[in-house]
Design a protein around this motif. Structure first.
Motif, PDB file in Angstrom:
ATOM      1  N   ALA A  18       0.849  -1.212   0.000  1.00  0.00           N
ATOM      2  CA  ALA A  18       0.000   0.000   0.000  1.00  0.00           C
ATOM      3  C   ALA A  18       0.879   1.256   0.000  1.00  0.00           C
ATOM      4  O   ALA A  18       0.591   2.224  -0.714  1.00  0.00           O
ATOM      5  CB  ALA A  18      -0.930  -0.010   1.210  1.00  0.00           C
ATOM      6  N   LEU A  19       1.961   1.244   0.787  1.00  0.00           N
ATOM      7  CA  LEU A  19       2.859   2.412   0.837  1.00  0.00           C
ATOM      8  C   LEU A  19       3.552   2.624  -0.509  1.00  0.00           C
ATOM      9  O   LEU A  19       3.807   3.755  -0.928  1.00  0.00           O
ATOM     10  CB  LEU A  19       3.909   2.240   1.937  1.00  0.00           C
ATOM     11  CG  LEU A  19       3.395   2.300   3.378  1.00  0.00           C
ATOM     12  CD1 LEU A  19       4.505   1.901   4.351  1.00  0.00           C
ATOM     13  CD2 LEU A  19       2.875   3.703   3.719  1.00  0.00           C
ATOM     14  N   LYS A  20       3.847   1.510  -1.172  1.00  0.00           N
ATOM     15  CA  LYS A  20       4.565   1.568  -2.448  1.00  0.00           C
ATOM     16  C   LYS A  20       3.774   2.337  -3.510  1.00  0.00           C
ATOM     17  O   LYS A  20       4.349   2.911  -4.429  1.00  0.00           O
ATOM     18  CB  LYS A  20       4.794   0.122  -2.920  1.00  0.00           C
ATOM     19  CG  LYS A  20       6.096  -0.080  -3.646  1.00  0.00           C
ATOM     20  CD  LYS A  20       6.273  -1.528  -4.029  1.00  0.00           C
ATOM     21  CE  LYS A  20       7.323  -1.653  -5.111  1.00  0.00           C
ATOM     22  NZ  LYS A  20       7.478  -3.036  -5.560  1.00  0.00           N
ATOM     23  N   VAL A  25       6.422   8.257  -1.608  1.00  0.00           N
ATOM     24  CA  VAL A  25       7.428   7.320  -1.085  1.00  0.00           C
ATOM     25  C   VAL A  25       8.557   7.110  -2.093  1.00  0.00           C
ATOM     26  O   VAL A  25       8.325   6.772  -3.247  1.00  0.00           O
ATOM     27  CB  VAL A  25       6.761   5.957  -0.732  1.00  0.00           C
ATOM     28  CG1 VAL A  25       7.805   4.926  -0.348  1.00  0.00           C
ATOM     29  CG2 VAL A  25       5.765   6.150   0.405  1.00  0.00           C
ATOM     30  N   ASP A  26       9.806   7.347  -1.626  1.00  0.00           N
ATOM     31  CA  ASP A  26      10.985   7.119  -2.476  1.00  0.00           C
ATOM     32  C   ASP A  26      11.627   5.772  -2.182  1.00  0.00           C
ATOM     33  O   ASP A  26      12.116   5.102  -3.082  1.00  0.00           O
ATOM     34  CB  ASP A  26      12.039   8.201  -2.219  1.00  0.00           C
ATOM     35  CG  ASP A  26      11.500   9.575  -2.524  1.00  0.00           C
ATOM     36  OD1 ASP A  26      10.894   9.726  -3.600  1.00  0.00           O
ATOM     37  OD2 ASP A  26      11.631  10.476  -1.676  1.00  0.00           O
ATOM     38  N   ALA A  27      11.683   5.407  -0.900  1.00  0.00           N
ATOM     39  CA  ALA A  27      12.368   4.160  -0.541  1.00  0.00           C
ATOM     40  C   ALA A  27      11.654   3.500   0.622  1.00  0.00           C
ATOM     41  O   ALA A  27      11.160   4.176   1.539  1.00  0.00           O
ATOM     42  CB  ALA A  27      13.810   4.453  -0.157  1.00  0.00           C
ATOM     43  N   LEU A  28      11.595   2.166   0.574  1.00  0.00           N
ATOM     44  CA  LEU A  28      10.954   1.386   1.640  1.00  0.00           C
ATOM     45  C   LEU A  28      11.954   0.396   2.221  1.00  0.00           C
ATOM     46  O   LEU A  28      12.648  -0.310   1.474  1.00  0.00           O
ATOM     47  CB  LEU A  28       9.753   0.616   1.078  1.00  0.00           C
ATOM     48  CG  LEU A  28       8.484   1.437   0.828  1.00  0.00           C
ATOM     49  CD1 LEU A  28       7.498   0.638  -0.017  1.00  0.00           C
ATOM     50  CD2 LEU A  28       7.840   1.838   2.147  1.00  0.00           C
ATOM     51  N   TYR A  29      11.996   0.353   3.557  1.00  0.00           N
ATOM     52  CA  TYR A  29      12.825  -0.623   4.275  1.00  0.00           C
ATOM     53  C   TYR A  29      11.913  -1.439   5.168  1.00  0.00           C
ATOM     54  O   TYR A  29      10.838  -0.975   5.561  1.00  0.00           O
ATOM     55  CB  TYR A  29      13.864   0.088   5.148  1.00  0.00           C
ATOM     56  CG  TYR A  29      14.897   0.853   4.348  1.00  0.00           C
ATOM     57  CD1 TYR A  29      16.077   0.236   3.948  1.00  0.00           C
ATOM     58  CD2 TYR A  29      14.672   2.183   3.994  1.00  0.00           C
ATOM     59  CE1 TYR A  29      17.022   0.933   3.208  1.00  0.00           C
ATOM     60  CE2 TYR A  29      15.611   2.889   3.250  1.00  0.00           C
ATOM     61  CZ  TYR A  29      16.792   2.257   2.866  1.00  0.00           C
ATOM     62  OH  TYR A  29      17.722   2.939   2.139  1.00  0.00           O
ATOM     63  N   LEU A 305      -2.166   6.036   1.556  1.00  0.00           N
ATOM     64  CA  LEU A 305      -1.954   5.668   2.966  1.00  0.00           C
ATOM     65  C   LEU A 305      -1.050   6.680   3.679  1.00  0.00           C
ATOM     66  O   LEU A 305      -1.239   6.961   4.866  1.00  0.00           O
ATOM     67  CB  LEU A 305      -1.382   4.242   3.047  1.00  0.00           C
ATOM     68  CG  LEU A 305      -1.106   3.662   4.431  1.00  0.00           C
ATOM     69  CD1 LEU A 305      -2.350   3.684   5.328  1.00  0.00           C
ATOM     70  CD2 LEU A 305      -0.583   2.222   4.318  1.00  0.00           C
ATOM     71  N   VAL A 306      -0.090   7.231   2.962  1.00  0.00           N
ATOM     72  CA  VAL A 306       0.814   8.211   3.593  1.00  0.00           C
ATOM     73  C   VAL A 306       0.028   9.476   3.989  1.00  0.00           C
ATOM     74  O   VAL A 306       0.277  10.059   5.048  1.00  0.00           O
ATOM     75  CB  VAL A 306       1.999   8.559   2.665  1.00  0.00           C
ATOM     76  CG1 VAL A 306       2.879   9.637   3.284  1.00  0.00           C
ATOM     77  CG2 VAL A 306       2.816   7.308   2.363  1.00  0.00           C
ATOM     78  N   GLU A 307      -0.939   9.846   3.161  1.00  0.00           N
ATOM     79  CA  GLU A 307      -1.766  11.017   3.510  1.00  0.00           C
ATOM     80  C   GLU A 307      -2.541  10.766   4.803  1.00  0.00           C
ATOM     81  O   GLU A 307      -2.698  11.665   5.632  1.00  0.00           O
ATOM     82  CB  GLU A 307      -2.790  11.268   2.395  1.00  0.00           C
ATOM     83  CG  GLU A 307      -2.481  12.461   1.527  1.00  0.00           C
ATOM     84  CD  GLU A 307      -3.594  12.676   0.522  1.00  0.00           C
ATOM     85  OE1 GLU A 307      -4.722  13.003   0.934  1.00  0.00           O
ATOM     86  OE2 GLU A 307      -3.324  12.475  -0.671  1.00  0.00           O
TER      87      GLU A 307
END
Ligand code: AMP
Ligand code: GLY
Length: 423
Positions: A18-20, A25-29, A305-307
Motif C-alpha cells: 500500500a505504501l509503495k 514514497v521514495d524508498a521502503l525498508y 496511505l501516507v496522507e
C-alpha cells in the motif's frame, strides 16, 4: 520519503504494497521482513522487538517515518523511543498501546466509561479466581491472561474442571509467562464476531470496512486457534445500522476515554466485536492492524496511505475523506502442515510467478525465505492469497483458484473461508 516498516508477516507485506503506491514514497525498508517482502522493500536483519537496533538504523539512514506494525514493539514502547530520538513514528505510544497490552486495563476502562463488554472480574490470586468461578457456576466461562500471549491467552472452559485447569495453567504453570500474573474471568458471549479496524488521531475515529477472520485451523471452525486462516472484507453481517451504533456506543467513547485518561491513542485501533442479541459488545482491542485482516482491507483503500498517516500525526483526520473501493476482498492463508503446532520449514514453494499477476489477485508473503533462487517455507502461515472482485462470491472463487495453483509439501488451508457470510 524513506519509510521503514517494522515486522515480518503478511500484514507487513500488505502495508508495504500500500505504501509503495504512494507518490510520496521514495524508498521502503523493512525490519526484518521476509523472502517475499524483499521484492518490494529492502529487508534489514533487525528484529521487530529490537528497539535500540531499530532506532540506530533509522538514525543512520535518516528514515523519515517508521511504521510500527506488530503488537510487541508497540506495547514495549518503540514509538516513544523513536520520538525521543527525533524520528517520526506511526503507531500508539506505550501508554496507549496498553489497550492491547493489558486486558485488565482495557476491561476496567470499558467498565469506567460504560462501553459494552462482557461482565468480568480480575484476579491476581488463583484460589480467589477458582472460588469466584465455582460460585458463578455458569459455563462456558472465559479465562484470559492479562498480557500479550501470541493470540493464545484466551481459554474457554466448558466445565468447572476445565476452568480450574485453565486458571492453574495460566497463573501457576505460567503457560504464557508473566502475561498470566493477572487474569480476567468473564461471561461467555454468544453471537457473531466482526472485526472493525479504524484510523484515529485521538479525536476523530474513521472506521475501515469491516472484516471477518477465521481463527480455527480447520474447516467448520474445528481445531486449535491460529493467528488467522483467512479473511473477508467487508463483513456482510455488519450492517450500516450496526455500524452507526458501534460508532456512537463503542468507537467514539473508546477514543474519548483514552484521551481523558491522558493516553491519547494515535494509529490504528482494532475493535474485536461480538454482535449479540443485546447489541454489539467489545471482545478485545488490538492497538494495530490485524493479520490477516490487513490483507483484505488495504487492497480496497483508494486514498494514499501516507496522507492518512500524516493526518493522524497532525490531528487533522476529521478533514480527510478516506475513500474505499466499492468491492469485496477475500484472503486464503496457505499454512505449513501441522500449524499452529510443530511444522517443517525450508520446503520449496512452486506456482508463485504464474499467478501473482492474475487479475485482482495479490500474494502476500508471511513465512517465506528466498534461498537458491527460489522461495522456501519459513513459518507457520506461509502465504496469504488475496483477490478483489465486485462481489464476495467472485473474490472467494478467484482467491481459491489462485491458491490452488500454488503448491508446497504439506500445504494446509481452509476450504470454507467466507462460507458463513455467503449463506
Ligand atoms: P481474543 O484473543 O480476546 O480475541 O479472544 C480470542 C477469541 O476468543 C475471540 O476471537 C472469541 O472467539 C473468543 N472470545 C473471547 N472472549 C469471549 C467472550 N467473552 N465470549 C465468547 N467468546 C469469546
Ligand atoms: N487476526 C487477529 C489479529 O490480528 O489479532
Amino acid at each position: 520519503m524513506q519509510i521503514l516498516v517494522i515486522g515480518s508477516g503478511g500484514r507487513e507485506h500488505a502495508v508495504i504494497k500500500a505504501l509503495k503506491k504512494s507518490p510520496k514514497v521514495d524508498a521502503l525498508y523493512c525490519c526484518p521482513g521476509n523472502g517475499g517482502i524483499a521484492a518490494d522493500a529492502t529487508c534489514i536483519p533487525i528484529k521487530a522487538t529490537d528497539i535500540e537496533g531499530v532506532v540506530a538504523f533509522a538514525k543512520e539512514k535518516a528514515i523519515d517515518l517508521v511504521f510500527v506494525t506488530p503488537d510487541d514493539p508497540l506495547v514495549m514502547g518503540m514509538v516513544d523511543a523513536l520520538e525521543e530520538a527525533g524520528i517520526r513514528a506511526f503507531g500508539p505510544r506505550k501508554n496507549a498501546a496498553i489497550l492491547e497490552g493489558s486486558k485488565v486495563f482495557s476491561k476496567n476502562l470499558m467498565k469506567k466509561y460504560g462501553i459494552p463488554t462482557a461482565a468480568y472480574e480480575t484476579f491476581d490470586d488463583p484460589q480467589k479466581a477458582i472460588a469466584y468461578i465455582e460460585n458463578f457456576n455458569r459455563y462456558p466461562i472465559v479465562i484470559k491472561a492479562d498480557g500479550l500471549a501470541l493470540g493464545k491467552g484466551v481459554l474457554i472452559a466448558g466445565s468447572f474442571g476445565e476452568a480450574r485447569e485453565a486458571v492453574k495453567s495460566i497463573m501457576e504453570d505460567k503457560a504464557f509467562g508473566q502475561s498470566g500474573n493477572h487474569i480476567v474471568v468473564e461471561e461467555f458471549l454468544e453471537g457473531v464476531e466482526v472485526s472493525v479496524l479504524a484510523f484515529t488521531d485521538s479525536k476523530t475515529v474513521c472506521p475501515m470496512p469491516s472484516s471477518m477472520d477465521h481463527k480455527r485451523a480447520f474447516d467448520g471452525d474445528q481445531g486449535l486457534n491460529t493467528g488467522g486462516m483467512g479473511t473477508i472484507c467487508p463483513n456482510p453481517l455488519y450492517t450500516p445500522a450496526i455500524a452507526q451504533r458501534c460508532q456512537k456506543e463503542i468507537f467514539e467513547p473508546t477514543i474519548a476515554a483514552m484521551a481523558k485518561e491522558g493516553r491519547p491513542f494515535r494509529g490504528v485501533l482494532y475493535f474485536g466485536l461480538m454482535l449479540t442479541e443485546k447489541g454489539p459488545y467489545v471482545i478485545e482491542y488490538n492497538c494495530r492492524f490485524g493479520d490477516p485482516e490487513t490483507q483484505v482491507i488495504l487492497p480496497l483503500l483508494k486514498t494514499d496511505l501516507v496522507e492518512i498517516i500524516e493526518a493522524v500525526e497532525k490531528g487533522t483526520l476529521s478533514q480527510l475523506d478516506i475513500q474505499w473501493e466499492d468491492a469485496a476482498a477475500a484472503c486464503v492463508i496457505l499454512a505449513s502442515g501441522g500449524y499452529p503446532q510443530s511444522y517443517e520449514k525450508g520446503l520449496p514453494i512452486s506456482g508463485l510467478d504464474a499467478h501473482g499477476q492474475a487479475d485482482g489477485v495479490t500474494i502476500y508473503h508471511a513465512g517465506t525465505a528466498l534461498a537458491d533462487g527460489g522461495y522456501k517455507t519459513a513459518g507457520g502461515r506461509v502465504l496469504g492469497v488475496t483477490a478483489v472482485a465486485p462481489t464476495l462470491r467472485e473474490a472467494l472463487d478467484a482467491a481459491y483458484a489462485a491458491a490452488g495453483k500454488i503448491d508446497f509439501p504439506k500445504k494446509q488451508f481452509r476450504t470454507d473461508i467466507g462460507a458463513k457470510a455467503l449463506s
